[in-house]
Structure formats: structure tokens, C-alpha cells
Design an enzyme around this catalytic site. Sequence first.
Site, PDB file in Angstrom:
ATOM      1  N   ASP A  72     -14.316  37.509  15.601  1.00 31.32           N
ATOM      2  CA  ASP A  72     -13.012  36.867  15.526  1.00 31.32           C
ATOM      3  C   ASP A  72     -13.161  35.503  16.189  1.00 31.32           C
ATOM      4  OD1 ASP A  72     -10.420  35.958  15.776  1.00 31.32           O
ATOM      5  OD2 ASP A  72      -9.595  37.897  16.390  1.00 31.32           O
ATOM      6  N   SER A 155     -10.955  19.202   2.674  1.00 28.87           N
ATOM      7  CA  SER A 155     -10.376  18.996   1.354  1.00 28.87           C
ATOM      8  C   SER A 155      -9.639  17.673   1.294  1.00 28.87           C
ATOM      9  CB  SER A 155      -9.419  20.149   1.000  1.00 28.87           C
ATOM     10  OG  SER A 155      -8.120  19.906   1.504  1.00 28.87           O
ATOM     11  N   TYR A 167      -1.685  22.366   7.321  1.00 29.21           N
ATOM     12  CA  TYR A 167      -2.914  22.324   6.537  1.00 29.21           C
ATOM     13  C   TYR A 167      -3.546  20.930   6.620  1.00 29.21           C
ATOM     14  CZ  TYR A 167      -6.039  22.698   2.484  1.00 29.21           C
ATOM     15  OH  TYR A 167      -7.135  22.694   1.652  1.00 29.21           O
ATOM     16  N   LYS A 171      -7.332  19.805   8.255  1.00 37.09           N
ATOM     17  CA  LYS A 171      -8.384  19.151   7.483  1.00 37.09           C
ATOM     18  C   LYS A 171      -8.701  17.761   8.053  1.00 37.09           C
ATOM     19  CE  LYS A 171      -8.829  22.657   4.847  1.00 37.09           C
ATOM     20  NZ  LYS A 171      -9.911  23.609   5.189  1.00 37.09           N
ATOM     21  N   THR A 202     -11.929  31.249  -6.561  1.00 31.73           N
ATOM     22  CA  THR A 202     -11.930  32.372  -5.623  1.00 31.73           C
ATOM     23  C   THR A 202     -10.865  33.374  -6.012  1.00 31.73           C
ATOM     24  OG1 THR A 202     -10.314  31.349  -4.135  1.00 31.73           O
ATOM     25  CG2 THR A 202     -12.644  30.804  -3.771  1.00 31.73           C
TER      26      THR A 202
END
Length: 287
Positions: A72, A155, A167, A171, A202
Site C-alpha cells: 500500500d 497525461s 486529477y 499530473k 484498459t
Amino acid sequence: MNPSLHGKVALVTGASRGAGKGIATALGAHGATVYVTGRTLNEGDAPLPGTIGATAAAVTAAGGTGIAVACDHRNDAEVAALFERIDREQGHLDILVNNATFLHDELIHSGGFWEKSPDLVNILDVGLRSAYVASWHAAQRMVKRNNGLIVFTSSFGANCYMHGAAYGAQKAGVDKFARDMGVDFRPYNVAAVSIWMGMLQTDRTRRVMDSEPEKYAGFWDMAETPEFTGHIIAAIYNDPQRADKNGQVLIGAEAAQGYGLTDAGRSMPSHRPMLGGPPEPSPAIVV
């Protein structure tokens, strides 16, 4: 098998499925010993298919040696134990791929960030903080041997609006890690790079596309395989001019074109014209 990484040791974090599994498998196809980490030990423990054991088996089947380690990456003690195990079993680490992250199901929902669960911020703990911690451990080992490559999977969301603030911050953060760690690595034969991946083929992507087939019609055929980035990483590691990539944020499709790589026979286009490219960093260094 392409044995270009024979004798090399890699660690791919967050590799139960998705990008991590593909990258690990590709590195295995190049002959590497690949440690794969994640939290999923048994099928059904997570909402999507995939386990670290299955990924390790895929690495071995591809021609490398896959080693699954439950970890983890929110737990610093487990991460430290992971690197100590690699020391005992291999004596060195050549490549670290920081891919572990946290993707909330509400990530792609429409609406402002305040309309979504505040748990989306966990991407900063798993996808940003843990990447720093893993890199800290890897850097000490790589600098000592004067060799290594640290990769961050990123990304276009680092520079354009994509999936909201959490997000994008994660990144952009790993891109900054690559740039600034690259400065520290300059006296050594160690490189840090961040790679912007495109849409990936995916199970998670398939689930999203199946939920709105008309909206995503044709997108699957445009998406990169998860293995694509792994082949790019192998090329960067073996590049005699690897130091020239140090500190850079790379668009994966463009890097692949530079190395003459295709994705399962497809020449993948860069999304720079539509989504933009990495911003130019200032050359200033303040210590």
C-alpha cells in the site's frame, strides 16, 4: 523477446491492472526482472479485474521475471520494506516507474469539483506523495551506482482541464517532480522523466466507453495499449543519450516516433494539436 533489459531490475508501482500492468509486461518482454506492487491479491477484491500475481505471471510469460509484492503506497513503512527487499534479492534497481494512484469513480462525472466527493483529493496522497517517497528511496540507490531511470506516468491533464482540479494537480505535480529531480540528478547518470500517455485500452476505459457507447464511438481504436509506454521506457533506458531526456516531460507518442516505435503495429499520433503540450520551464535554479 527483445533482451535489451536482460539483467536489469525494474519496479512498477500500482501494477495490478491498467497502465501499470501493461508497462510491467512490456518491460518483461525486454527481459527485465520486474517487481510489481499493488493492493489486489485476489480477483474480486477490487471492482475491476486484475491482481499483482496475475501481472507478475504476465511479466514472466512475456520473457522476464515477474515478482509480485503487496504494498500500500500510502504506507511509508511498507514502501521502505519493499526497497529493502529489492536490495536483498537483487542488489540494485535500474528503473522505477511511479504509476500507483487513486482513481475515484466520480472522477469523470460532470460538474464542479465541489459537487463531487471530497475523496477525490486522495489522488494527491497516492498519486503524488507516494511517488515522491518511492523516488526518494530509488534515488539513493541509483545515485550510489551512478545509473538509473525514474519515470512518472502522467497525461495531458497536467496542462489542460481534464477530470477536474485534483486529477490535474496530481499530473502537474509529477511533471514538476521530473523537472526538479532532474536538476538534482545532473551530476549522476540518473534520469527522471514524466510521460504523458494518451487514452489507454484498459478495463476501466472499456467500462466507461460501454456506459456511453455513442459518446465514445471510435475512441477505443484510437487508444494506446498499456504496453506502449513500457516499450518507450525501455528505449529511454537504453538510449546512449538518456541524459538528454533527464528532467523532461515527454508526450509518449512523440517519444515513440523518435525511437521508431509503433504500438502493436500502429503509429500513434500525438494529441498535442488538440490538447496542448508541456509548458516550457524556466531555466532559473534557486538553491
